[in-house]
Design a protein around this motif. Structure first.
Motif, PDB file in Angstrom:
ATOM      1  N   UNK A 168       0.847  -1.197   0.000  1.00 28.85           N
ATOM      2  CA  UNK A 168       0.000   0.000   0.000  1.00 28.85           C
ATOM      3  C   UNK A 168       0.880   1.244   0.000  1.00 28.85           C
ATOM      4  N   UNK A 169       0.616   2.149  -0.898  1.00 27.45           N
ATOM      5  CA  UNK A 169       1.418   3.368  -0.996  1.00 27.45           C
ATOM      6  C   UNK A 169       0.808   4.461  -0.131  1.00 27.45           C
ATOM      7  N   UNK A 170       1.463   4.735   1.005  1.00 27.84           N
ATOM      8  CA  UNK A 170       0.934   5.726   1.931  1.00 27.84           C
ATOM      9  C   UNK A 170       1.197   7.156   1.481  1.00 27.84           C
ATOM     10  N   UNK A 171       1.953   7.332   0.371  1.00 21.65           N
ATOM     11  CA  UNK A 171       2.277   8.686  -0.074  1.00 21.65           C
ATOM     12  C   UNK A 171       1.367   9.174  -1.195  1.00 21.65           C
ATOM     13  N   UNK A 172       0.317   8.435  -1.513  1.00 22.45           N
ATOM     14  CA  UNK A 172      -0.625   8.877  -2.532  1.00 22.45           C
ATOM     15  C   UNK A 172      -1.232  10.213  -2.120  1.00 22.45           C
ATOM     16  N   UNK A 173      -1.305  11.160  -3.080  1.00 23.76           N
ATOM     17  CA  UNK A 173      -1.790  12.501  -2.761  1.00 23.76           C
ATOM     18  C   UNK A 173      -3.093  12.850  -3.473  1.00 23.76           C
ATOM     19  N   UNK A 174      -3.419  12.122  -4.538  1.00 20.11           N
ATOM     20  CA  UNK A 174      -4.617  12.445  -5.319  1.00 20.11           C
ATOM     21  C   UNK A 174      -5.490  11.203  -5.448  1.00 20.11           C
ATOM     22  N   UNK A 175      -6.763  11.365  -5.158  1.00 20.10           N
ATOM     23  CA  UNK A 175      -7.734  10.297  -5.333  1.00 20.10           C
ATOM     24  C   UNK A 175      -8.601  10.641  -6.536  1.00 20.10           C
ATOM     25  N   UNK A 176      -8.640   9.744  -7.515  1.00 13.53           N
ATOM     26  CA  UNK A 176      -9.435   9.950  -8.728  1.00 13.53           C
ATOM     27  C   UNK A 176     -10.545   8.913  -8.764  1.00 13.53           C
ATOM     28  N   UNK A 177     -11.780   9.375  -8.738  1.00 13.56           N
ATOM     29  CA  UNK A 177     -12.938   8.485  -8.803  1.00 13.56           C
ATOM     30  C   UNK A 177     -13.478   8.517 -10.226  1.00 13.56           C
ATOM     31  N   UNK A 178     -13.195   7.482 -10.992  1.00 11.66           N
ATOM     32  CA  UNK A 178     -13.578   7.470 -12.405  1.00 11.66           C
ATOM     33  C   UNK A 178     -13.690   6.042 -12.895  1.00 11.66           C
ATOM     34  N   UNK A 179     -14.662   5.811 -13.762  1.00 14.72           N
ATOM     35  CA  UNK A 179     -14.822   4.489 -14.372  1.00 14.72           C
ATOM     36  C   UNK A 179     -13.740   4.283 -15.430  1.00 14.72           C
ATOM     37  N   UNK A 180     -13.626   3.075 -15.939  1.00 14.32           N
ATOM     38  CA  UNK A 180     -12.626   2.799 -16.972  1.00 14.32           C
ATOM     39  C   UNK A 180     -12.892   3.630 -18.222  1.00 14.32           C
ATOM     40  N   UNK A 181     -14.186   3.856 -18.542  1.00 12.65           N
ATOM     41  CA  UNK A 181     -14.517   4.680 -19.700  1.00 12.65           C
ATOM     42  C   UNK A 181     -14.063   6.119 -19.495  1.00 12.65           C
ATOM     43  N   UNK A 182     -14.255   6.639 -18.286  1.00 12.56           N
ATOM     44  CA  UNK A 182     -13.842   8.006 -17.998  1.00 12.56           C
ATOM     45  C   UNK A 182     -12.320   8.137 -17.984  1.00 12.56           C
ATOM     46  N   UNK A 183     -11.631   7.085 -17.541  1.00  8.70           N
ATOM     47  CA  UNK A 183     -10.169   7.094 -17.607  1.00  8.70           C
ATOM     48  C   UNK A 183      -9.705   7.124 -19.057  1.00  8.70           C
ATOM     49  N   UNK A 210       0.360   6.627 -18.087  1.00 11.78           N
ATOM     50  CA  UNK A 210       1.249   6.228 -16.995  1.00 11.78           C
ATOM     51  C   UNK A 210       0.965   7.019 -15.720  1.00 11.78           C
ATOM     52  N   UNK A 211       0.431   8.241 -15.854  1.00  7.34           N
ATOM     53  CA  UNK A 211       0.132   9.060 -14.677  1.00  7.34           C
ATOM     54  C   UNK A 211      -0.948   8.402 -13.829  1.00  7.34           C
ATOM     55  N   UNK A 212      -1.884   7.718 -14.473  1.00  8.69           N
ATOM     56  CA  UNK A 212      -2.958   7.054 -13.736  1.00  8.69           C
ATOM     57  C   UNK A 212      -2.437   5.898 -12.895  1.00  8.69           C
ATOM     58  N   UNK A 213      -1.223   5.441 -13.180  1.00  6.89           N
ATOM     59  CA  UNK A 213      -0.615   4.355 -12.407  1.00  6.89           C
ATOM     60  C   UNK A 213       0.535   4.843 -11.541  1.00  6.89           C
ATOM     61  N   UNK A 214       0.703   6.165 -11.483  1.00  7.11           N
ATOM     62  CA  UNK A 214       1.802   6.738 -10.702  1.00  7.11           C
ATOM     63  C   UNK A 214       1.556   6.539  -9.209  1.00  7.11           C
ATOM     64  N   UNK A 215       2.627   6.489  -8.400  1.00  6.05           N
ATOM     65  CA  UNK A 215       2.486   6.233  -6.961  1.00  6.05           C
ATOM     66  C   UNK A 215       1.660   7.282  -6.213  1.00  6.05           C
ATOM     67  N   UNK A 216       1.632   8.502  -6.743  1.00  3.19           N
ATOM     68  CA  UNK A 216       0.928   9.559  -6.009  1.00  3.19           C
ATOM     69  C   UNK A 216      -0.554   9.634  -6.356  1.00  3.19           C
ATOM     70  N   UNK A 217      -1.028   8.761  -7.256  1.00  2.00           N
ATOM     71  CA  UNK A 217      -2.431   8.775  -7.678  1.00  2.00           C
ATOM     72  C   UNK A 217      -3.102   7.457  -7.314  1.00  2.00           C
ATOM     73  N   UNK A 218      -4.289   7.531  -6.729  1.00  2.00           N
ATOM     74  CA  UNK A 218      -5.112   6.350  -6.463  1.00  2.00           C
ATOM     75  C   UNK A 218      -6.377   6.468  -7.308  1.00  2.00           C
ATOM     76  N   UNK A 219      -6.651   5.474  -8.139  1.00  2.00           N
ATOM     77  CA  UNK A 219      -7.822   5.495  -9.019  1.00  2.00           C
ATOM     78  C   UNK A 219      -8.831   4.461  -8.532  1.00  2.00           C
TER      79      UNK A 219
END
Length: 420
Positions: free
Chosen positions: A1-16, A27-36
């Motif tokens: 679990x990455x405790x340093x995630x700073x941004x939470x993105x709530x989006x379906x696969x279509x919206x991604x 690649x940004x959607x899979x970056x350590x600082x983003x939780x999707x």
């Protein structure tokens, strides 16, 4: 679990996929600082699991409408910035945003820009500021003091708020972001200090954070450095939040992009108005600017400075001129404020029972998380009592004061023109 995630993105696969089609690097959607998260329950669990999350962007989920999920996330973490994305802006939506205390709406392009910017910020080296702890999540409480014009008393109020925090045993930092003509060094009464230009250049280090003491970051001696240093201000403040419980930022009278971004990051903002009609007009223009820039004003505490029995305006007068916004009063502290602060005697000023110190201390009590103690001033520990441009309790209080016959001590003669 990455405790340093700073941004939470709530989006379906279509919206991604829409984000990628709009130009976002996948690649940004899979970056350590983003939780999707695609599901509502996953998003709420993630907000609790990742304490470093500062911002949530909500498109929608498979089970819950976007506005309802955003409201739930804001209720779970009141100090996290929560934005509703790619939603048609109607009167009903705006009303629901306000009632849920959300921080605004973002278009698809806005979300792409925000995620790109976060990816650039993730690569920033904060070694100099965080003393080798650049991986530490920012946990301090950021309080910014602003006004619509100069002369409102920002430097004095910011210094007093910082010392009020130190009296609570907090590790406090005071930053003079009036980079051209800041005079905080003359009123700060700080235990230790460092110049911003030396800090950015790496020629000096940030003094150690000590419970019950105030560390000052001074404005540079050379005003011509202001434009260059303003670009580093956000990085400086972010690094300080990792080491201090309370960071109070004093701003200049001019507004720029860096100041707007600072307001976006602040857990609370004290917006000062003084006893001049021009200050009230400037306040309204600045609030209009915040709305146009998408800066949520829910964390703004509008404060009328230098209040006394003979002052031209009361909080009721200014509230009326600002279409009913709640306004608190900061008392006129008299000449001893400048005399004692300038002499490095802030404790003596508080001990004297000075009216300005007392009213500023009460304001800080409302803004800080409840039950805050030294070393644990995490903004997410409890709900912040926000004033902002709303509040049935405020309206109830004003009504009660009118019924007691206090009323206004003067006719409102503030020619503000047509209402917004």
């Amino acid at each position: 679990m990455n405790m340093q995630a700073r941004i939470l993105l709530c989006a379906s696969s279509e919206q991604q996929d829409l984000l990628v089609a709009a130009g976002l690097d996948a690649a940004i959607l899979k970056a350590p600082h983003v939780v999707v998260c695609a599901h509502a329950h996953d998003a709420r669990d993630a907000l609790r699991a990742y304490p470093a999350v500062e911002e949530a962007v909500v498109f929608s989920s498979d089970e819950v409408e976007g506005i309802n999920l955003a409201a739930a996330l804001k209720a779970d973490a009141p100090t996290c910035r929560v934005y509703l994305a790619a939603c048609e802006e109607t009167g009903s939506v705006r009303s629901r945003l306000a009632s849920a205390h959300l921080d605004g709406m973002l278009s698809l392009d806005d979300v792409v820009s925000r995620l790109r910017e976060s990816a650039r910020g993730d690569a920033t080296d904060l070694k100099t500021l965080s003393d080798g702890n650049s991986g530490m999540g920012a946990s301090g409480f950021l309080l910014t003091v602003v006004s619509g014009s100069g002369g409102a008393g920002k430097s004095t109020v910011a210094a007093i708020l910082a010392h009020a925090g130190a009296r609570r045993g907090l590790r406090c930092a005071l930053v003079d972001a009036d980079l051209e003509f800041g005079d905080m060094r003359d009123v700060a009464s700080a235990a230790s200090r460092v110049s911003l230009d030396e800090l950015v250049a790496g020629t000096s280090e940030l003094p150690a954070a000590t419970a019950g003491a105030v560390v000052l970051v001074e404005a540079p001696d050379r005003p011509e450095l202001a434009e260059t240093l303003s670009e580093s201000m956000e990085e400086v403040v972010q690094g300080m939040l990792a080491r201090f419980d309370l960071v109070v930022v004093n701003t200049g009278s001019g507004w720029n992009e860096q100041q707007v971004r600072l307001l976006e990051r602040s857990a609370a903002v004290v917006f000062l108005v003084d006893q001049r009609a021009s200050s009230v007009r400037a306040c309204r223009r600045a609030l209009d600017l915040c709305l146009r820039c998408g800066v949520a004003t829910g964390s703004f505490a509008l404060a009328l400075n230098r209040c006394s029995r003979r002052a031209p305006f009361t909080s009721i007068d200014v509230s009326t001129a600002l279409q009913g916004a709640h306004v608190v009063e900061l008392a006129d502290g008299g000449s001893e404020v400048e005399e004692l602060l300038g002499s490095g005697m802030a404790p003596a000023l508080f001990a004297s029972g000075n009216a300005l110190c007392a009213s500023a201390d009460r304001l800080l009590s409302e803004l800080l998380p409840r039950g805050v103690a030294a070393g644990c001033a995490t903004a997410r520990e409890s709900v912040i009592a926000r004033f902002g441009l709303k509040g049935p309790r405020a309206r109830e209080k004003r009504r009660s004061r009118r019924e007691r016959g206090r009323g206004s001590r003067c006719e409102v003669q503030v020619p503000l023109g047509e209402g917004r």
